[in-house]
Design an enzyme around this catalytic site. Structure first.
Site, PDB file in Angstrom:
ATOM      1  N   CYS A 107      31.445  27.178  23.066  1.00  0.00           N
ATOM      2  CA  CYS A 107      32.567  28.231  23.352  1.00  0.00           C
ATOM      3  C   CYS A 107      32.233  29.430  24.199  1.00  0.00           C
ATOM      4  CB  CYS A 107      33.003  28.581  21.660  1.00  0.00           C
ATOM      5  SG  CYS A 107      31.544  29.713  21.071  1.00  0.00           S
ATOM      6  N   CYS A 150      34.399  29.418  17.513  1.00  0.00           N
ATOM      7  CA  CYS A 150      33.817  28.199  18.158  1.00  0.00           C
ATOM      8  C   CYS A 150      34.194  27.030  17.655  1.00  0.00           C
ATOM      9  CB  CYS A 150      32.306  28.315  17.851  1.00  0.00           C
ATOM     10  SG  CYS A 150      31.338  27.005  18.332  1.00  0.00           S
ATOM     11  N   LYS A 175       0.969  -1.252  -0.068  1.00  0.00           N
ATOM     12  CA  LYS A 175      -0.083   0.206   0.087  1.00  0.00           C
ATOM     13  C   LYS A 175       0.990   1.370  -0.027  1.00  0.00           C
ATOM     14  CE  LYS A 175      -3.927   2.134   2.383  1.00  0.00           C
ATOM     15  NZ  LYS A 175      -3.553   3.409   2.434  1.00  0.00           N
ATOM     16  N   ASP A 226       2.208   4.934   0.245  1.00  0.00           N
ATOM     17  CA  ASP A 226       1.699   6.200   1.157  1.00  0.00           C
ATOM     18  C   ASP A 226       2.023   7.269   0.146  1.00  0.00           C
ATOM     19  OD1 ASP A 226       0.701   7.426   3.001  1.00  0.00           O
ATOM     20  OD2 ASP A 226       2.454   7.156   4.536  1.00  0.00           O
ATOM     21  N   LYS A 229      -2.656  -2.957   7.574  1.00  0.00           N
ATOM     22  CA  LYS A 229      -1.803  -1.693   7.921  1.00  0.00           C
ATOM     23  C   LYS A 229      -0.715  -2.346   8.720  1.00  0.00           C
ATOM     24  CE  LYS A 229      -2.907   2.136   7.302  1.00  0.00           C
ATOM     25  NZ  LYS A 229      -3.971   3.359   7.313  1.00  0.00           N
ATOM     26  N   CYS A 251      26.499  29.541  23.577  1.00  0.00           N
ATOM     27  CA  CYS A 251      27.176  28.456  23.130  1.00  0.00           C
ATOM     28  C   CYS A 251      27.619  27.413  23.994  1.00  0.00           C
ATOM     29  CB  CYS A 251      28.045  28.688  21.940  1.00  0.00           C
ATOM     30  SG  CYS A 251      28.472  27.250  21.147  1.00  0.00           S
ATOM     31  N   TYR A 307      -2.390   0.654 -10.322  1.00  0.00           N
ATOM     32  CA  TYR A 307      -2.623  -0.509  -9.414  1.00  0.00           C
ATOM     33  C   TYR A 307      -4.424  -0.741  -9.296  1.00  0.00           C
ATOM     34  CZ  TYR A 307      -3.568   3.089  -5.730  1.00  0.00           C
ATOM     35  OH  TYR A 307      -4.023   4.295  -5.151  1.00  0.00           O
ATOM     36  N   CYS A 338      24.841  30.200  17.430  1.00  0.00           N
ATOM     37  CA  CYS A 338      26.235  30.391  18.079  1.00  0.00           C
ATOM     38  C   CYS A 338      26.818  31.487  17.315  1.00  0.00           C
ATOM     39  CB  CYS A 338      27.278  29.332  18.210  1.00  0.00           C
ATOM     40  SG  CYS A 338      28.979  29.777  18.573  1.00  0.00           S
TER      41      CYS A 338
HETATM   42  S1  IVH Z   1      -6.805  -0.136  -4.463  1.00  0.00           S
HETATM   43  C1  IVH Z   1     -11.208   0.473  -4.567  1.00  0.00           C
HETATM   44  N1  IVH Z   1      -4.074  -0.365  -4.097  1.00  0.00           N
HETATM   45  O1  IVH Z   1      -4.878   3.651  -0.261  1.00  0.00           O
HETATM   46  C2  IVH Z   1     -10.038   0.433  -3.992  1.00  0.00           C
HETATM   47  N2  IVH Z   1      -5.085   1.216  -3.206  1.00  0.00           N
HETATM   48  O2  IVH Z   1      -6.768   3.827   1.715  1.00  0.00           O
HETATM   49  C3  IVH Z   1      -8.947   1.207  -4.764  1.00  0.00           C
HETATM   50  N3  IVH Z   1      -3.371   2.883  -1.844  1.00  0.00           N
HETATM   51  O3  IVH Z   1      -7.382   5.753  -1.886  1.00  0.00           O
HETATM   52  C4  IVH Z   1      -7.741   1.411  -4.022  1.00  0.00           C
HETATM   53  N4  IVH Z   1      -1.504   1.577  -2.636  1.00  0.00           N
HETATM   54  O4  IVH Z   1      -5.057   6.003  -2.336  1.00  0.00           O
HETATM   55  C5  IVH Z   1      -5.150   0.197  -3.823  1.00  0.00           C
HETATM   56  N5  IVH Z   1      -1.712  -1.023  -4.146  1.00  0.00           N
HETATM   57  C6  IVH Z   1      -3.086  -0.313  -3.618  1.00  0.00           C
HETATM   58  C7  IVH Z   1      -2.726   0.882  -3.062  1.00  0.00           C
HETATM   59  C8  IVH Z   1      -4.004   1.859  -2.692  1.00  0.00           C
HETATM   60  C9  IVH Z   1      -2.021   2.847  -2.027  1.00  0.00           C
HETATM   61  C10 IVH Z   1      -4.167   4.072  -1.503  1.00  0.00           C
HETATM   62  C11 IVH Z   1      -5.185   4.799  -2.303  1.00  0.00           C
HETATM   63  C12 IVH Z   1      -6.475   4.309  -1.676  1.00  0.00           C
HETATM   64  C13 IVH Z   1      -5.966   4.268  -0.211  1.00  0.00           C
HETATM   65  C14 IVH Z   1      -7.205   3.603   0.442  1.00  0.00           C
END
Ligand code: IVH
Length: 708
Positions: free
Chosen positions: A434, A455, A130, A132, A326, A431, A238, A449
């Site tokens: 010194c 220094c 997932k 970020d 998560k 500081c 994805y 400083c």
């Molecule tokens: S699938 C209908 N795959 O996570 C579902 N989401 O918390 C479509 N995200 O809005 C999302 N990596 O911005 C999917 N490999 C991944 C992801 C991913 C990050 C994000 C995405 C989504 C959010 C949901």
């Protein structure tokens, strides 16, 4: 979060529940706006999740009190004004979360129950990181990118088409794709790119970002796409929205199709035959997480069979066929045993937390940054409260946070555990190294400083920087040796590195008798120093360790001025911080007033200037030359662009002119050789005319450089 005063949901009266749901809706809406519309989160993800969970718990107990616009039914924030709006043909949804192995087994059980499948019937899932970042939907028609939109509130997003086109991972055209294809994925920034962007922003006095996700969001959502172009954004595909024909029969097959069309897809995507394999892949990804070079915050599992996905469908905001598993936040609580002050190369006093060692996300942490005085006292740089205004004291139980390779930081404090004798921390005003006054200029978060080169901490840090790899890079003279030589009074400033042999020359004897040195290493050191007397201008500039002047800027400055003599003269002329020389300095690529001021300031400060001149007297500074520009009619010329360019962007025009050896300035002066004026050119064209400077239109310019 007021967790200590929170009433157990079971004990809430109806009136209390109603009032709390209203307050939670307001707090969550504020947090959403700060996070999505302003890219500046005010509360941590964990606190946000806690608020959302509390809201859901109260709603579960008092279903009839649920607000019609409850935060439980919302994803993200409404789009901000400034971009056009796009209504998504297929809503962009969010994912349900799981945290434990049981949650994964339960997810599988709920899918099977919905589909009426026995526990032992085969059922495959994909598992992938997932990412970020922030999601983006790209619409292609007949293989051509026609539109890009952010998620917004899931139904309506922002039109960021011009910005998306600047991202290298977003193909402008696809081959073999269906007539209509909406590709969805994540825009993100790598750790390395994030670090250098922040360094560049700081040097230019611009905004820095709290983490790569905010940097990616802030960079994508720029009204000027040229700013986005200059930011190193990336994209993983994805998922998809509207399609004129199916991509494949399985999720994995569809990802392979996207890849074949030319998208980046995540290489850690696999097919698993059930929860046990999914959890094994999760564990594998968790181990790799610190080394990926970009932030991920979990693993996403999706039912692989697309027909089953469509049978499963959606709840109000999340699919039934997918879940995000998560990672636990990389957080830990430990005792703050002391606060040390480190003095840096530019004199900044940085508070460092000495912690009772604790494991955070698999790494033992015993030091963490406390940022600055305000941070310890519970304020941000604008004077607003952070951590609800709680200060941090030695003896406190503090929360340590670590993300990727970022330096760990003290994120929070539990004042209910504060020892009775803990006293508020007094930030030093002298500081510690010194004894000089440590001064905090108005508007600066940092106390510095004022001792300059007297220094010892600043002097040693400057020397370490001077010998570092991107600067003079002297073999055999690293941070450790510099510290020793400084402590023994052998080298007090960079110039003395080059007089070391003369001063201790016969003293090869002396050096080779020192601990850690022999005849061979001593001779090698002197030879290595000798070797670096001849030094490119850019390395010298970087080596001086002037605040805000990084390696890339040093290069640009060197190319702009060419020789040391020209640079030195210009610094003298730019001293009033106005006039042609100052304007010329500001026009250097990547330069802002903050960096320019710091550079001019270093040359204006007597002791520092004298030290620089002593160094240069020892060196043979090499002129900075651009790659071969022979045959270019504009090599060495100063060019100014003004008005509207119709055949290229400003950024492109500038880059091309510089490639041909020209210097591109922002304003017209007596030093300007050529003005390129498009329609709408105003005061600059007038000034060029008055000064008798040659002026061309865009076509004239293109003719001039044709074929180069
Ligand atoms: S699938 C209908 N795959 O996570 C579902 N989401 O918390 C479509 N995200 O809005 C999302 N990596 O911005 C999917 N490999 C991944 C992801 C991913 C990050 C994000 C995405 C989504 C959010 C949901």
């Amino acid at each position: 979060m007021a967790s200590t005063t929170e009433i157990d949901v079971e004990d809430l009266t109806e009136d209390q529940a109603r009032a709390e749901l209203i307050a939670l809706a307001r707090n969550l809406a504020d947090a959403n706006t700060a996070y999505h519309a302003e890219d500046a989160p005010e509360i941590s993800d964990a606190d946000y999740d806690r608020l959302k969970r509390r809201n859901a718990d109260i709603e579960a107990r008092f279903p009839k009190l649920k607000l019609s616009d409850s935060p439980s039914d919302q994803v993200g924030a409404a789009p901000s004004a400034g971009f056009g709006k796009i209504t998504h043909a297929v809503r962009m949804l969010s994912l349900g979360n799981g945290f434990t192995d049981e949650d994964v087994f339960e997810f599988d059980a709920s899918v099977r129950k919905y589909l009426g499948l026995d526990a032992d019937a085969p059922l495959a899932y994909t598992a992938e990181p997932k990412i970020d970042g922030l999601s983006l939907s790209l619409r292609y028609e007949k293989g051509v990118l026609v539109q890009a939109a952010t998620r917004g509130d899931g139904a309506v997003g922002e039109n960021v088409s011009a910005n998306a086109r600047t991202i290298a991972d977003v193909p402008a055209a696809l081959t073999g794709a269906p007539d209509v294809l909406e590709v969805r994925g994540e825009v993100y920034m790598s750790h390395a790119d994030f670090e250098s962007l922040n360094a560049r922003q700081a040097a230019q006095g611009g905004k820095t970002f709290a983490n790569p996700r905010n940097a990616a969001a802030g960079s994508l959502r720029q009204l000027d796409p040229e700013i986005t172009r200059a930011r190193p954004l990336r994209f993983f595909a994805y998922a998809w929205g509207s399609l004129s024909e199916p991509l494949a029969e399985t999720q994995f097959g569809a990802i392979e199709a996207l890849r074949a069309f030319g998208f980046e897809t995540n290489p850690l995507t696999v097919v698993c035959d059930g929860p046990a394999e999914m959890i094994a892949h999760y564990t594998k990804i968790e181990v790799q997480r610190p080394h990926l070079g970009y932030d991920i915050d979990g693993v996403v599992y999706k039912v692989d069979d697309l027909e089953l996905q469509s049978r499963l469908g959606f709840r109000s905001t999340t699919p039934r066929w997918a879940i995000a598993h998560k990672f636990p936040a990389e957080l830990a609580w430990t005792v703050l045993e002391g606060i040390d002050i480190q003095v840096g190369r530019t004199g900044a006093l940085s508070p460092v937390a000495r912690l009772s060692p604790v494991t955070v996300g698999g790494v033992v942490v015993s030091n963490a940054t406390l940022h600055n005085q305000d941070y310890i006292e519970g304020r941000d740089s604008k004077g607003q409260q952070i951590r609800e205004g709680k200060d941090i004291r030695v003896g406190d139980l503090v929360q340590v946070y670590r993300a990727g390779d970022v330096i760990p930081k003290v994120a929070d404090v539990d004042i209910s555990k504060r020892p009775d004798d803990a006293v508020a921390y007094t930030f030093p005003t002298v500081c510690p190294e010194c004894g000089s006054d440590a001064v905090r200029e108005p508007g600066d978060a940092v106390r510095r400083c004022s001792g300059g080169l007297i220094c010892p901490a600043q002097a040693v840090e400057k020397l370490k920087h001077f010998v570092s790899r991107a600067a003079f890079d002297i073999d055999g003279l690293g941070a450790k040796q510099v510290e020793q030589f400084y402590a023994d009074g052998w080298i007090a400033e960079p110039a003395e590195i080059f007089t070391l042999e003369a001063r201790y020359g016969t003293g090869l004897q002396q050096l080779k008798n020192r601990e850690g040195w022999g005849e061979k290493s001593a001779r090698a050191l002197f030879a290595a120093i000798e070797d670096k007397r001849k030094i490119p201008l850019a390395r010298l500039i970087f080596g001086l360790g002037i605040r805000h002047v990084g390696e890339a800027s040093a290069n640009m400055i060197a190319l702009h001025y060419g020789t040391w003599a020209a640079l030195e003269a210009a610094m003298e002329q730019a001293r009033p911080r106005e006039g042609d020389a100052w304007e010329d300095l500001i026009s250097v690529d990547g330069m802002g007033a903050v960096m320019a001021g710091s550079l001019v300031g270093a040359f204006a400060q007597e002791a520092e200037r004298a030290s620089i001149l002593r160094l240069v007297a020892q060196l043979d500074v090499q002129e900075a030359v651009r790659a071969d520009t022979s045959g270019s009619p504009v090599a060495g010329k100063t060019v100014v662009f003004t008005g509207t360019l119709e055949k290229m962007t400003r950024a492109e025009a500038k880059a091309r002119a510089e490639r041909l050896g020209a210097k591109v300035a922002g304003s017209v002066s007596a030093r300007t050789d050529l003005l390129v004026a498009g329609p709408g050119a105003g005061s600059k064209a007038k000034k060029a005319d008055e000064l008798g400077i040659e002026t061309l239109d865009e076509d004239g310019w293109l003719d001039l450089i044709a074929g180069l």
